[in-house]
Each structure stands twice: as C-alpha cells, then as structure tokens.
Write a protein that holds these residues in place. Structure first.
Motif, PDB file in Angstrom:
ATOM      1  N   ASN A 174       0.814  -1.332  -0.108  1.00 52.53           N
ATOM      2  CA  ASN A 174       0.139  -0.027   0.012  1.00 52.53           C
ATOM      3  C   ASN A 174       0.774   1.278   0.053  1.00 52.53           C
ATOM      4  OD1 ASN A 174      -3.020   1.441   0.175  1.00 52.53           O
ATOM      5  ND2 ASN A 174      -1.894   1.870   2.300  1.00 52.53           N
ATOM      6  N   THR A 179      -2.476   6.343  -5.388  1.00 50.73           N
ATOM      7  CA  THR A 179      -3.746   5.970  -5.142  1.00 50.73           C
ATOM      8  C   THR A 179      -4.516   5.422  -6.393  1.00 50.73           C
ATOM      9  OG1 THR A 179      -3.865   7.850  -3.434  1.00 50.73           O
ATOM     10  CG2 THR A 179      -5.705   6.932  -4.204  1.00 50.73           C
ATOM     11  N   LYS A 182      -3.758   1.590  -6.617  1.00 51.97           N
ATOM     12  CA  LYS A 182      -3.720   0.630  -5.496  1.00 51.97           C
ATOM     13  C   LYS A 182      -4.455  -0.464  -5.586  1.00 51.97           C
ATOM     14  CE  LYS A 182      -2.566   4.254  -2.031  1.00 51.97           C
ATOM     15  NZ  LYS A 182      -1.281   3.813  -1.346  1.00 51.97           N
ATOM     16  N   TYR A 405     -10.923  -3.927  -0.820  1.00 53.65           N
ATOM     17  CA  TYR A 405      -9.620  -3.433  -0.501  1.00 53.65           C
ATOM     18  C   TYR A 405      -9.097  -2.172  -1.227  1.00 53.65           C
ATOM     19  CZ  TYR A 405      -7.142  -6.217   2.931  1.00 53.65           C
ATOM     20  OH  TYR A 405      -6.721  -6.598   4.152  1.00 53.65           O
ATOM     21  N   PRO A 409      -8.300   2.261   1.193  1.00 49.01           N
ATOM     22  CA  PRO A 409      -7.655   3.370   1.060  1.00 49.01           C
ATOM     23  C   PRO A 409      -8.036   4.749   0.753  1.00 49.01           C
ATOM     24  CG  PRO A 409      -6.866   1.976  -0.544  1.00 49.01           C
ATOM     25  CD  PRO A 409      -7.897   1.191   0.384  1.00 49.01           C
ATOM     26  N   TRP A 412     -10.187   6.505   3.348  1.00 46.29           N
ATOM     27  CA  TRP A 412      -9.191   7.422   4.226  1.00 46.29           C
ATOM     28  C   TRP A 412      -8.641   8.690   3.599  1.00 46.29           C
ATOM     29  CZ3 TRP A 412     -10.640   3.069   6.575  1.00 46.29           C
ATOM     30  CH2 TRP A 412     -10.653   2.917   7.734  1.00 46.29           C
ATOM     31  N   ARG A 413      -8.487   8.450   2.229  1.00 48.96           N
ATOM     32  CA  ARG A 413      -7.916   9.601   1.493  1.00 48.96           C
ATOM     33  C   ARG A 413      -9.097  10.413   1.176  1.00 48.96           C
ATOM     34  NH1 ARG A 413      -4.454  11.171  -2.579  1.00 48.96           N
ATOM     35  NH2 ARG A 413      -5.318  12.183  -4.214  1.00 48.96           N
ATOM     36  N   SER A 434      -3.272   9.801   5.766  1.00 46.59           N
ATOM     37  CA  SER A 434      -4.410   9.091   5.457  1.00 46.59           C
ATOM     38  C   SER A 434      -3.709   7.673   5.067  1.00 46.59           C
ATOM     39  CB  SER A 434      -5.129   9.768   4.290  1.00 46.59           C
ATOM     40  OG  SER A 434      -4.548   9.709   3.028  1.00 46.59           O
ATOM     41  N   THR A 435      -2.763   7.673   4.089  1.00 47.46           N
ATOM     42  CA  THR A 435      -1.853   6.291   3.590  1.00 47.46           C
ATOM     43  C   THR A 435      -1.443   5.648   4.884  1.00 47.46           C
ATOM     44  OG1 THR A 435      -1.074   7.530   1.847  1.00 47.46           O
ATOM     45  CG2 THR A 435      -0.253   5.518   2.166  1.00 47.46           C
ATOM     46  N   ALA A 438      -4.657   4.166   6.357  1.00 49.05           N
ATOM     47  CA  ALA A 438      -5.131   3.004   5.564  1.00 49.05           C
ATOM     48  C   ALA A 438      -4.465   1.900   5.678  1.00 49.05           C
ATOM     49  CB  ALA A 438      -5.145   3.654   4.104  1.00 49.05           C
ATOM     50  N   SER A 439      -3.086   1.891   5.662  1.00 52.00           N
ATOM     51  CA  SER A 439      -2.345   0.688   6.024  1.00 52.00           C
ATOM     52  C   SER A 439      -2.783  -0.113   7.220  1.00 52.00           C
ATOM     53  CB  SER A 439      -0.817   1.091   5.998  1.00 52.00           C
ATOM     54  OG  SER A 439      -0.585   1.099   4.471  1.00 52.00           O
TER      55      SER A 439
END
Length: 507
Positions: A174, A179, A182, A405, A409, A412-413, A434-435, A438-439
């Motif tokens: 991730n 983005t 991903k 999945y 991300p 959160w983005r 956010s990354t 997200a992870s």
C-alpha cells in the motif's frame, strides 16, 4: 555501524545503491532503506519509482503466496489423515482446518504494525523464516501415527503464521503505489497470495502420493506420505527468506507510532469495512478450508479402494480457491473503474443468489454414511450443480475481496480531501497520514475479516447437530442472511443519498 539504502532521485537512478546510514537514522535501521518515496509525483513514478514498486510487489507476492499455502496446508491434508492411519472424527477434522484461520486472523494486526516498526523488507524476511515452524512441525507429526490430536492442534495453530503474512504484505505494498493504482496492485498482491490456497490443494495430493489432477496422476502404490509436503514447503520458506533479503526494500516513509496506527480502531469505517470483509474474505478462506471435507463427507465414500465411490475430493477441492483468487484482481480493476462500493454491492448480490443455489442443491442430497457406496452414487448426479453454484460463490467473494480493498485507502483519502484545501501543505500532510492510517486499517480489517475463516468450518461441523448434512444446510442459511446484511450496509453507508461527507466521495 548499520547501513541504509537511500534513493534521493529515482528519476536519475531507479535502482537503489547502498550507502552508509546517517548517524540519526542508524538507531533502528538495518538493511536496504529508501527514504525519498513520492509515488503520487508523476515524474518520480515514471522516472524509476514504478520499477522499484514492481520489484517489491513481485517478491511480496511470492512470500505471501507461500504464506497462504502453509496457512491452508491442513485444508486438504486433513482429508488424507484417515488414509495415513489416524482416527479422527469429522468434527475434529473441521476444527483442525479452522484453527489456523483463527490464529492467522489474530496475528494480522501485529503483523501490520510490524511493517512501520521494522521495515517491509525486514519483516518479510522474518515472517518467511517463521514458516519453517509449521512446515517442519507438520512433516514430523504426520509421519508418526501415534501423534496425539492435541499435538496436531498445536502445529495447526502455528500454520496461522502464514495467515499473518497477508496483512503485513498488503500494508507494505500500500505504501509503494499511488492511489490511482492501489486497487490493481493490492488486488494482484492479494490474488498471488490467495492462489497459494488453490495450488496447495491442487499439488499436495500428488506430492504425497495420492491421485490428483482430475485423475491424470494415479495414486502411489506406496501409500500416502503427507510428510513430503511439509519438507517441500520448508524448503520454499528458505527460498522466500533469501529472496526478500536480496531483492526487497524498506521504505523510510512507511512509519507511524503504534498509537497513531491504533487510532483507526476508533473510526466507524474501520468496523463497517470489517463487517463487509468478514463476508468476502472470511467466506473465501472459510470455504476454501472446508471444501475438501465438504466434498468428501457428502459425495464420496472410501469403498472400494483406492478411489472409492462417488466424487473423489482431491480432483475438485482446489477449484474454489482458484476461482476466488483469479477474480480478486478483477474486482480491484472493476473498483478502479466503477467505484469500490458499487462493485462490492454487486459482489454481495451475487453471493446471496449463488449461495441460495448451493443450498437448494444440498437440500436434495441424501445423508451420506461412509459405509454406503450406493448413496454416494446417488448424490454424485447432483455434484455438477453443487460445484457450479459454489464456484460462482467463490467468484463473487474474489471480486468482493478486490473491491473492498480498493475501498479502504479510498475512504481514508476521501476523509483527508474533505477536510483540507487543495494545493496546501495541510493537504499533503493529510494525504500522507491517510496512507499510513489506511495501511493500519488494512491490518485491522484483514484481522477481523479472517475470523470468518474460523467460524465457517466450525459452522459446518456443528457438533450440536446430529446430521453433518443438516449442519451444512443450516450453515448456508446463516451465511445467506449475513450476505443480505452486508449488502444493506454497503448501500446504506456508501451509496445512498444523504450519507456522510466521506461517503459522498467516490469509494
């Protein structure tokens, strides 16, 4: 002094070079590190970042593939234990295939936190080496018919190390990809791992001396030797460890404190997505673990030897996991194109319809006592319908795995975008945070979702239900109801009008 690998300008030098670590960075670092990583920068990405990310993705897939294989090694081997001289009940066998899923789900959270703590490459080395414990233990235990059941349970529990690999691998990849890419990258990474389930179920019967590959390979005259599979995968664990050491990188930007990571457990979307992931991935891994035993108990009896009467389980057990694995990147691709929420809703709709088809077939079966070949022959005529609907369920779970999945991300983005101004330093900081979150969320959601892989085999065993067939039928009724709930949740939280600010952003 420790060494570090830095890459200040990927446009000029795509391949990292080893340089001495600066004193400030040498405290926690060992091995290859990249400190300048900007995948959202188009020039950076096209100038070398893509190649570095792809190399790490390839070896991440290999290590995760091996982890999944070890995680599910008991799913098909349990069906051979009776042939090797062990006397376990169906309930004991279902529990044996469920136990690695429980441990694997519990390990996913600490495995996710290990990536920023130790580095993605470093943790891949460690987690691949840990697979030597369940593989060597398996080889030793199955070679001795006097091994007690509790020892089998203990060794099966350590196979959960392979399940934990998924979370750390996904969290690591991730960080490597922008983005917009991903969904496909995480889908490929997950699919490569998921294929480990199918391949262990496809090749293990052949490796141990049983019949396989739709009967093209005949059973060995020397009987079943399950220990061969353990030694083979122990050797592959060594290969994965060395490959991670030689070819993968750590990202200096992939870091956050445990407190920051654990913030995701207080956010509503973490738990909403966990509920959905139980339905998609929990179903995939649970059905994959249980499918060999489901076929064996309902469509096959061991007489006359060596292949018995009815449908030989080893010929078809791998197909469900194969279909679910291959459709996972397709789900990620569809989510990149149409939005994760829409694709996830479609996936749950398919799971509802096709699970009802499986249930309708099971309601026509006759309970299959292992001493009556005539009943197995009668049930055999219904197997193509059962298999067809079940494979469609697997396809839907794979698409749903890929799309969920993609959503994580993106959610959160979307929160970062909704709370900051475009082009500001605050926006840049929010996107980086956010990354990282997200992870962390991928680990939490993956851990909760994998619990479904423990509950599904237990539901099939249901020791409180007298007939195994009735237990299986009742389990599919419950699963269908859960998928209906998940479909309603997707629509209510992410697709209906008037939802939250994050919900209004395309996920």
């Amino acid at each position: 002094m420790a060494t570090t690998q830095s890459q200040p300008d990927l446009t000029a030098a795509p391949q990292p070079t080893t340089t001495p670590a600066p004193p400030a960075a040498s405290g926690r670092r060992t091995g290859r590190w990249i400190d300048d990583w900007r995948p959202e920068d188009t020039d950076f990405w096209e100038g070398g970042g893509r190649q570095v990310a792809r190399r790490n993705l390839v070896w991440s897939i290999f290590a995760e593939h091996l982890g999944f294989s070890v995680w599910l090694i008991w799913s098909v081997s349990s069906a051979f234990l009776l042939a090797q001289g062990f006397t376990f009940t169906p309930q004991q066998l279902f529990f044996l295939v469920a136990l690695p899923n429980l441990v694997g789900s519990l390990l996913r959270l600490p495995y996710t936190f290990a990536v920023p703590a130790f580095g993605g490459r470093n943790w891949t080395i460690a987690s691949a080496a840990l697979l030597l414990v369940p593989t060597i233990g398996f080889a030793v235990a199955v070679g001795d018919p006097s091994t007690p059941y509790w020892v089998f349970c203990l060794i099966a529990a350590t196979a959960g190390f392979g399940g934990g690999n998924f979370a750390s691998s996904m969290a690591n990849i991730n960080f490597f990809y922008p983005t917009a890419k991903k969904g496909a990258a995480l889908g490929l990474n997950a699919a490569g791992g998921n294929l480990g389930v199918s391949l262990i179920q496809f090749f293990l019967p052949v490796v141990v001396g049983g019949a396989g590959i739709f009967g093209l390979v005949k059973a060995s005259g020397g009987g079943i030797h399950l220990e061969r599979a353990g030694w083979l995968y122990a050797g592959l664990a060594v290969v994965a460890t060395l490959a991670a050491y030689l070819f993968m990188d750590n990202l200096g930007t992939a870091k956050s404190s445990p407190r920051e990571q654990l913030k995701v457990v207080t956010q509503r979307h973490t738990w909403v997505m966990s509920v959905l992931y139980i339905g998609t991935f929990g179903s995939f891994i649970g059905y994959s673990a249980a499918m060999p035993l489901l076929i064996k108990l309902n469509f096959w009896v061991p007489e006359p030897a060596p292949l018995g009467t009815g449908i030989y389980f080893a010929y078809y057990a791998f197909l469900g996991a194969l279909v679910g694995s291959l459709t996972r990147p397709f789900g990620g691709w569809l989510a990149d194109r149409w939005g994760g929420a829409r694709v996830t809703l479609a996936a749950f709709t398919g799971m509802i319809v096709f699970t009802l088809g499986v249930l309708a077939t099971l309601l026509q079966l006759t309970p299959n006592p292992t001493a009556d070949p005539a009943i197995a022959a009668d049930n055999q005529s219904l197997f193509p319908v059962f298999l067809g609907f079940f494979l469609l369920v697997f396809a839907s779970t794979g698409i749903g795995n890929g799309s969920t999945y993609k959503m994580i991300p993106a959610i959160w983005r979307a929160g970062a975008v909704a709370t900051t101004e475009a082009g500001t330093p605050e926006r840049s900081r929010a996107l980086l945070t956010s990354t990282r979150q997200a992870s962390s969320a991928l680990g939490v959601i993956g851990a909760v979702g994998a619990i479904g892989g423990f509950l599904i085999p237990l539901a099939f065993s249901s020791p409180w239900v007298e007939s195994p067939l009735q237990a299986t039928q009742g389990a599919f009724v419950v699963f269908t109801g859960y998928y209906v709930v998940c479909a309603i949740v997707v629509w209510a939280v992410y697709l209906r009008r008037g939802r939250s600010a994050v919900g209004r952003v395309e996920v």
